[in-house]
Design a protein around this motif. Structure first.
Motif, PDB file in Angstrom:
ATOM      1  N   HIS A  57       0.813  -1.206   0.000  1.00 17.72           N
ATOM      2  CA  HIS A  57       0.000   0.000   0.000  1.00 17.72           C
ATOM      3  C   HIS A  57       0.858   1.272   0.000  1.00 17.72           C
ATOM      4  N   VAL A  58       0.208   2.357  -0.405  1.00 11.31           N
ATOM      5  CA  VAL A  58       0.814   3.683  -0.406  1.00 11.31           C
ATOM      6  C   VAL A  58      -0.036   4.553   0.518  1.00 11.31           C
ATOM      7  N   THR A  59       0.614   5.278   1.405  1.00 10.44           N
ATOM      8  CA  THR A  59      -0.094   6.196   2.292  1.00 10.44           C
ATOM      9  C   THR A  59      -0.074   7.580   1.664  1.00 10.44           C
ATOM     10  N   VAL A  60      -1.243   8.229   1.653  1.00  9.83           N
ATOM     11  CA  VAL A  60      -1.374   9.552   1.050  1.00  9.83           C
ATOM     12  C   VAL A  60      -1.888  10.510   2.110  1.00  9.83           C
ATOM     13  N   ASP A  61      -1.141  11.584   2.332  1.00  5.57           N
ATOM     14  CA  ASP A  61      -1.517  12.627   3.279  1.00  5.57           C
ATOM     15  C   ASP A  61      -2.280  13.704   2.508  1.00  5.57           C
ATOM     16  N   THR A  62      -3.572  13.868   2.819  1.00 17.15           N
ATOM     17  CA  THR A  62      -4.412  14.839   2.106  1.00 17.15           C
ATOM     18  C   THR A  62      -4.675  16.098   2.931  1.00 17.15           C
ATOM     19  N   GLY A  63      -3.980  16.255   4.046  1.00 17.31           N
ATOM     20  CA  GLY A  63      -4.228  17.384   4.939  1.00 17.31           C
ATOM     21  C   GLY A  63      -3.952  18.745   4.322  1.00 17.31           C
ATOM     22  N   ALA A  64      -3.068  18.834   3.339  1.00 20.63           N
ATOM     23  CA  ALA A  64      -2.742  20.115   2.708  1.00 20.63           C
ATOM     24  C   ALA A  64      -3.520  20.349   1.412  1.00 20.63           C
ATOM     25  N   LEU A  65      -4.467  19.458   1.094  1.00 13.45           N
ATOM     26  CA  LEU A  65      -5.321  19.689  -0.077  1.00 13.45           C
ATOM     27  C   LEU A  65      -6.379  20.715   0.301  1.00 13.45           C
ATOM     28  N   THR A  66      -6.522  21.732  -0.520  1.00 12.51           N
ATOM     29  CA  THR A  66      -7.568  22.727  -0.287  1.00 12.51           C
ATOM     30  C   THR A  66      -8.830  22.406  -1.068  1.00 12.51           C
ATOM     31  N   PHE A  67      -8.715  21.514  -2.056  1.00 12.70           N
ATOM     32  CA  PHE A  67      -9.872  21.110  -2.858  1.00 12.70           C
ATOM     33  C   PHE A  67      -9.577  19.769  -3.497  1.00 12.70           C
ATOM     34  N   VAL A  68     -10.586  18.906  -3.539  1.00 14.34           N
ATOM     35  CA  VAL A  68     -10.490  17.651  -4.289  1.00 14.34           C
ATOM     36  C   VAL A  68     -11.883  17.347  -4.814  1.00 14.34           C
ATOM     37  N   ASP A  69     -11.993  17.115  -6.117  1.00 10.39           N
ATOM     38  CA  ASP A  69     -13.296  16.807  -6.701  1.00 10.39           C
ATOM     39  C   ASP A  69     -13.495  15.293  -6.760  1.00 10.39           C
ATOM     40  N   VAL A  70     -14.614  14.874  -7.334  1.00 16.75           N
ATOM     41  CA  VAL A  70     -14.948  13.452  -7.369  1.00 16.75           C
ATOM     42  C   VAL A  70     -13.922  12.658  -8.176  1.00 16.75           C
ATOM     43  N   SER A  71     -13.377  13.230  -9.243  1.00 13.40           N
ATOM     44  CA  SER A  71     -12.375  12.488 -10.017  1.00 13.40           C
ATOM     45  C   SER A  71     -11.136  12.220  -9.166  1.00 13.40           C
ATOM     46  N   GLY A  72     -10.746  13.165  -8.348  1.00  9.97           N
ATOM     47  CA  GLY A  72      -9.612  12.965  -7.446  1.00  9.97           C
ATOM     48  C   GLY A  72      -9.926  11.962  -6.359  1.00  9.97           C
ATOM     49  N   LEU A  73     -11.144  12.018  -5.825  1.00 11.76           N
ATOM     50  CA  LEU A  73     -11.532  11.055  -4.790  1.00 11.76           C
ATOM     51  C   LEU A  73     -11.582   9.638  -5.347  1.00 11.76           C
ATOM     52  N   ARG A  74     -11.998   9.492  -6.601  1.00 15.10           N
ATOM     53  CA  ARG A  74     -11.996   8.160  -7.220  1.00 15.10           C
ATOM     54  C   ARG A  74     -10.593   7.576  -7.265  1.00 15.10           C
ATOM     55  N   VAL A  75      -9.626   8.415  -7.596  1.00 14.57           N
ATOM     56  CA  VAL A  75      -8.239   7.962  -7.647  1.00 14.57           C
ATOM     57  C   VAL A  75      -7.758   7.575  -6.252  1.00 14.57           C
ATOM     58  N   LEU A  76      -8.099   8.375  -5.259  1.00 14.74           N
ATOM     59  CA  LEU A  76      -7.603   8.139  -3.902  1.00 14.74           C
ATOM     60  C   LEU A  76      -8.317   7.009  -3.169  1.00 14.74           C
TER      61      LEU A  76
END
Length: 146
Positions: A57-76
């Motif tokens: 697995h890969v751990t992704v820190d999203t705390g510094a994201l100011t915006f994420v749309d549905v296409s980004g959430l699908r990837v994550l």
């Protein structure tokens, strides 16, 4: 996330997002900063795939994201992949991100800070405007008598 940490490496950058790689405790840690949308979500997917070590697995820190749309959430979140096979782990999910994930129904298991879902019997019934005397109906059917 500045330039002072020598173990941090910039993997991808565009006008909206920067993706940094750090050595995590149990594998790679990707730190996302900025915005992820349809214009860069495929670049995020490619970057995640490149950083995946031999099926782990890969751990992704999203705390510094100011915006994420549905296409980004699908990837994550990999919502089409069975939960046991998902290889992306999120860290530092913001309250707004968590709310959107819950609204989409993509959270497989309740988080410790979330209240469990209520049963249908516990969900309050809709209430109409005060004084309508119709048990919560907000509309009147054509055949309803007054």
């Amino acid at each position: 996330m500045g330039g002072t940490d020598m173990t941090e490496r910039l993997l991808y950058a565009d006008k909206l997002v920067r993706i940094f790689l750090r050595a995590g405790e149990d594998g790679p840690l990707l730190v996302l900063a900025g915005e992820v949308d349809v214009t860069n979500s495929q670049a995020l997917a490619r970057t995640l795939e490149r950083c995946r070590p031999h099926g782990r697995h890969v751990t992704v820190d999203t705390g510094a994201l100011t915006f994420v749309d549905v296409s980004g959430l699908r990837v994550l979140l990999l919502p089409t992949v069975p939960a046991a096979q998902r290889w992306v782990r999120l860290r530092n999910v913001t309250p707004n991100q968590e709310r959107v994930i819950r609204l989409l129904g993509w959270r497989e298991e309740p988080q410790p800070h979330q209240r469990p879902a209520r049963s249908a019997a516990e969900v309050p019934r809709p209430v109409g405007p005060p004084g309508n005397g119709r048990g919560g109906r907000w509309w009147r059917s054509r055949d309803a008598s007054s």
